[in-house]
Design a protein around this motif. Structure first.
Motif, PDB file in Angstrom:
ATOM      1  N   VAL A   1       0.840  -1.207   0.000  1.00  0.00           N
ATOM      2  CA  VAL A   1       0.000   0.000   0.000  1.00  0.00           C
ATOM      3  C   VAL A   1       0.873   1.253   0.000  1.00  0.00           C
ATOM      4  O   VAL A   1       0.603   2.223  -0.727  1.00  0.00           O
ATOM      5  CB  VAL A   1      -0.960  -0.009   1.205  1.00  0.00           C
ATOM      6  CG1 VAL A   1      -1.700   1.322   1.312  1.00  0.00           C
ATOM      7  CG2 VAL A   1      -1.954  -1.157   1.098  1.00  0.00           C
ATOM      8  N   ALA A   2       1.922   1.246   0.802  1.00  0.00           N
ATOM      9  CA  ALA A   2       2.810   2.411   0.877  1.00  0.00           C
ATOM     10  C   ALA A   2       3.524   2.640  -0.456  1.00  0.00           C
ATOM     11  O   ALA A   2       3.721   3.794  -0.864  1.00  0.00           O
ATOM     12  CB  ALA A   2       3.828   2.200   1.998  1.00  0.00           C
ATOM     13  N   GLU A   3       3.910   1.570  -1.156  1.00  0.00           N
ATOM     14  CA  GLU A   3       4.575   1.727  -2.443  1.00  0.00           C
ATOM     15  C   GLU A   3       3.652   2.374  -3.469  1.00  0.00           C
ATOM     16  O   GLU A   3       4.073   3.239  -4.236  1.00  0.00           O
ATOM     17  CB  GLU A   3       5.050   0.364  -2.954  1.00  0.00           C
ATOM     18  CG  GLU A   3       6.343  -0.117  -2.315  1.00  0.00           C
ATOM     19  CD  GLU A   3       6.867  -1.373  -2.987  1.00  0.00           C
ATOM     20  OE1 GLU A   3       6.150  -1.922  -3.863  1.00  0.00           O
ATOM     21  OE2 GLU A   3       7.971  -1.817  -2.638  1.00  0.00           O
TER      22      GLU A   3
ATOM     23  N   VAL B   1       2.369   9.866  -5.457  1.00  0.00           N
ATOM     24  CA  VAL B   1       2.860  11.156  -4.988  1.00  0.00           C
ATOM     25  C   VAL B   1       4.052  11.619  -5.816  1.00  0.00           C
ATOM     26  O   VAL B   1       4.143  12.779  -6.229  1.00  0.00           O
ATOM     27  CB  VAL B   1       3.220  11.074  -3.493  1.00  0.00           C
ATOM     28  CG1 VAL B   1       3.940  12.348  -3.053  1.00  0.00           C
ATOM     29  CG2 VAL B   1       1.967  10.858  -2.650  1.00  0.00           C
ATOM     30  N   VAL B   2       4.997  10.714  -6.075  1.00  0.00           N
ATOM     31  CA  VAL B   2       6.184  11.067  -6.856  1.00  0.00           C
ATOM     32  C   VAL B   2       5.796  11.466  -8.276  1.00  0.00           C
ATOM     33  O   VAL B   2       6.343  12.413  -8.843  1.00  0.00           O
ATOM     34  CB  VAL B   2       7.178   9.892  -6.877  1.00  0.00           C
ATOM     35  CG1 VAL B   2       8.300  10.143  -7.869  1.00  0.00           C
ATOM     36  CG2 VAL B   2       7.751   9.655  -5.489  1.00  0.00           C
TER      37      VAL B   2
ATOM     38  N   GLY C   1       8.549   7.357 -18.832  1.00  0.00           N
ATOM     39  CA  GLY C   1       8.612   7.732 -17.417  1.00  0.00           C
ATOM     40  C   GLY C   1       7.300   7.555 -16.685  1.00  0.00           C
ATOM     41  O   GLY C   1       6.209   7.545 -17.276  1.00  0.00           O
ATOM     42  N   ASN C   2       7.390   7.386 -15.370  1.00  0.00           N
ATOM     43  CA  ASN C   2       6.221   7.216 -14.492  1.00  0.00           C
ATOM     44  C   ASN C   2       5.352   6.035 -14.940  1.00  0.00           C
ATOM     45  O   ASN C   2       4.117   6.103 -14.901  1.00  0.00           O
ATOM     46  CB  ASN C   2       5.382   8.499 -14.446  1.00  0.00           C
ATOM     47  CG  ASN C   2       6.067   9.592 -13.644  1.00  0.00           C
ATOM     48  OD1 ASN C   2       6.926   9.322 -12.816  1.00  0.00           O
ATOM     49  ND2 ASN C   2       5.701  10.837 -13.899  1.00  0.00           N
ATOM     50  N   VAL C   3       6.010   4.966 -15.387  1.00  0.00           N
ATOM     51  CA  VAL C   3       5.315   3.768 -15.837  1.00  0.00           C
ATOM     52  C   VAL C   3       5.846   2.575 -15.046  1.00  0.00           C
ATOM     53  O   VAL C   3       7.049   2.399 -14.911  1.00  0.00           O
ATOM     54  CB  VAL C   3       5.522   3.528 -17.347  1.00  0.00           C
ATOM     55  CG1 VAL C   3       4.928   2.173 -17.768  1.00  0.00           C
ATOM     56  CG2 VAL C   3       4.884   4.642 -18.156  1.00  0.00           C
ATOM     57  N   GLN C   4       4.933   1.787 -14.520  1.00  0.00           N
ATOM     58  CA  GLN C   4       5.294   0.550 -13.848  1.00  0.00           C
ATOM     59  C   GLN C   4       4.662  -0.613 -14.594  1.00  0.00           C
ATOM     60  O   GLN C   4       3.566  -0.489 -15.142  1.00  0.00           O
ATOM     61  CB  GLN C   4       4.813   0.558 -12.389  1.00  0.00           C
ATOM     62  CG  GLN C   4       5.478   1.623 -11.523  1.00  0.00           C
ATOM     63  CD  GLN C   4       5.090   1.506 -10.060  1.00  0.00           C
ATOM     64  OE1 GLN C   4       4.428   0.562  -9.652  1.00  0.00           O
ATOM     65  NE2 GLN C   4       5.492   2.475  -9.255  1.00  0.00           N
ATOM     66  N   TYR C   5       5.350  -1.747 -14.602  1.00  0.00           N
ATOM     67  CA  TYR C   5       4.839  -2.922 -15.322  1.00  0.00           C
ATOM     68  C   TYR C   5       5.422  -4.178 -14.698  1.00  0.00           C
ATOM     69  O   TYR C   5       6.397  -4.125 -13.931  1.00  0.00           O
ATOM     70  CB  TYR C   5       5.209  -2.855 -16.813  1.00  0.00           C
ATOM     71  CG  TYR C   5       6.685  -2.721 -17.076  1.00  0.00           C
ATOM     72  CD1 TYR C   5       7.515  -3.858 -17.111  1.00  0.00           C
ATOM     73  CD2 TYR C   5       7.276  -1.479 -17.288  1.00  0.00           C
ATOM     74  CE1 TYR C   5       8.869  -3.742 -17.347  1.00  0.00           C
ATOM     75  CE2 TYR C   5       8.626  -1.355 -17.522  1.00  0.00           C
ATOM     76  CZ  TYR C   5       9.417  -2.492 -17.554  1.00  0.00           C
ATOM     77  OH  TYR C   5      10.763  -2.372 -17.782  1.00  0.00           O
TER      78      TYR C   5
ATOM     79  N   VAL D   1       1.408   5.690 -13.907  1.00  0.00           N
ATOM     80  CA  VAL D   1       1.089   6.211 -12.576  1.00  0.00           C
ATOM     81  C   VAL D   1       0.608   7.652 -12.654  1.00  0.00           C
ATOM     82  O   VAL D   1      -0.253   8.077 -11.866  1.00  0.00           O
ATOM     83  CB  VAL D   1       2.320   6.100 -11.649  1.00  0.00           C
ATOM     84  CG1 VAL D   1       1.964   6.516 -10.229  1.00  0.00           C
ATOM     85  CG2 VAL D   1       2.873   4.682 -11.658  1.00  0.00           C
ATOM     86  N   GLN D   2       1.111   8.415 -13.599  1.00  0.00           N
ATOM     87  CA  GLN D   2       0.764   9.836 -13.670  1.00  0.00           C
ATOM     88  C   GLN D   2      -0.677  10.043 -14.127  1.00  0.00           C
ATOM     89  O   GLN D   2      -1.404  10.860 -13.565  1.00  0.00           O
ATOM     90  CB  GLN D   2       1.728  10.553 -14.629  1.00  0.00           C
ATOM     91  CG  GLN D   2       1.455  12.044 -14.757  1.00  0.00           C
ATOM     92  CD  GLN D   2       2.539  12.746 -15.539  1.00  0.00           C
ATOM     93  OE1 GLN D   2       3.720  12.420 -15.424  1.00  0.00           O
ATOM     94  NE2 GLN D   2       2.165  13.712 -16.357  1.00  0.00           N
ATOM     95  N   THR D   3      -1.104   9.294 -15.137  1.00  0.00           N
ATOM     96  CA  THR D   3      -2.473   9.443 -15.642  1.00  0.00           C
ATOM     97  C   THR D   3      -3.426   8.417 -15.043  1.00  0.00           C
ATOM     98  O   THR D   3      -4.613   8.431 -15.350  1.00  0.00           O
ATOM     99  CB  THR D   3      -2.489   9.304 -17.171  1.00  0.00           C
ATOM    100  OG1 THR D   3      -2.027   8.000 -17.530  1.00  0.00           O
ATOM    101  CG2 THR D   3      -1.594  10.353 -17.819  1.00  0.00           C
ATOM    102  N   ASN D   4      -2.891   7.509 -14.215  1.00  0.00           N
ATOM    103  CA  ASN D   4      -3.664   6.425 -13.594  1.00  0.00           C
ATOM    104  C   ASN D   4      -4.354   5.566 -14.654  1.00  0.00           C
ATOM    105  O   ASN D   4      -5.497   5.140 -14.503  1.00  0.00           O
ATOM    106  CB  ASN D   4      -4.703   6.978 -12.616  1.00  0.00           C
ATOM    107  CG  ASN D   4      -5.209   5.901 -11.656  1.00  0.00           C
ATOM    108  OD1 ASN D   4      -4.512   4.923 -11.382  1.00  0.00           O
ATOM    109  ND2 ASN D   4      -6.420   6.068 -11.163  1.00  0.00           N
TER     110      ASN D   4
END
Length: 288
Positions: free
Chosen positions: A25-27, A33-34, A89-93, A116-119
């Protein structure tokens, strides 16, 4: 007859499980936020993409080929997808094995990508049978742990590729593909003759002859272009990765100029006097 009572589920969560849940959850919260505090620089992302796609090491792995229903399917590879996600950037996979059933012989897996930026998130849950298709014997069960792992990884990579591409802007992906094709066609400062000689030598190590390469491109070596050699490089990389086989790419060897220009039809012989007389007699009989 008294009905069976449901088995009570444990209500206490172990300390390790609780710590892992809190960490997950914290991650997620930290990533959001980042991303909000450090939004992506689109111009910088495009610059990074341009720089990466101009590297021959990436361009050689940017495309795949594999057979399907008697045809060859090709497109951008998972290696290109991962690099574009890094540049954007700001992409997780990731790819996760949710459950493995050795008795049935299958794994339940999930591939996902998250902007993560655009959800914006894309995920796919799928079943991977512990089998490998063979042409002669049909599906072959996999029992070795390494074979199962590699089979799961290959299937997961295909879904991951599509998940990443689905959250990236189409124009960003298309520009990257075009740049990789230009990099492959550039030749790194080498002439067409030099690249052709190197390609022929590498293919000959794998049992592919010069005539087979000429038949594949439908032109003689002297007429090859940088783009032709780039196509051969993609085929060579796919052969090394096991995506296609030599027999699928080069099914039959054609020799000589007949491979490129169909032989002219032989001239029709003139009828003999006896044949002419027989034809005239038959026509006269038919007319009457």
């Amino acid at each position: 007859m008294q009905a069976a009572q449901p088995i009570p589920m444990p209500t206490r969560v172990g300390q390790g499980t609780a710590v892992e849940q809190s960490r997950a959850v914290a991650e997620v919260q930290a990533a959001i936020v980042v991303a909000q505090q450090c939004p992506r620089d689109i111009a910088g992302a495009v610059a990074q993409m341009n720089d990466s796609c101009q590297q021959k090491a990436l361009a050689e792995r940017a495309f795949f080929r594999f057979p399907r229903a008697g045809q060859t399917v090709s497109g951008p590879s998972v290696h290109l997808a991962r690099e574009l996600a890094r540049c954007w950037g700001n992409v997780q996979y990731g790819v996760s094995e949710l459950r493995r059933d050795d008795e049935i012989g299958q794994s339940e897996m999930q591939a996902w990508a998250w902007d993560v930026q655009t959800n914006t998130r894309s995920s796919s849950t799928f079943i991977v049978p512990h089998k490998r298709d063979t042409k002669k014997e049909g599906p072959k069960p996999l029992t070795d742990m390494r074979d199962v792992y590699e089979n799961n990884a290959n299937n997961g990579a295909r879904r991951l590729r599509e998940a990443i591409f689905s959250i990236l802007p189409p124009w960003f992906v298309e520009e990257a593909k075009e740049l990789c094709n230009k990099t492959l066609a550039d030749g790194g400062g080498k002439t067409v003759a030099q690249r052709a000689a190197e390609a022929i030598a590498e293919f000959q190590k794998g049992g592919v002859t010069r005539d087979q390469l000429e038949a594949k491109l439908n032109r003689k070596v002297a007429s090859w272009t940088h783009h032709d050699i780039a196509q051969l490089e993609v085929i060579f990389t796919s052969l090394q990765r096991g995506e296609v086989t030599k027999d699928e790419e080069f099914p039959a060897e054609r020799l000589g100029d007949e491979a490129f220009e169909p032989a002219p039809a032989p001239p029709k012989p003139e009828p003999t006097p006896a044949e002419k007389a027989a034809d005239e007699e038959w026509m006269a009989g038919g007319a009457s």
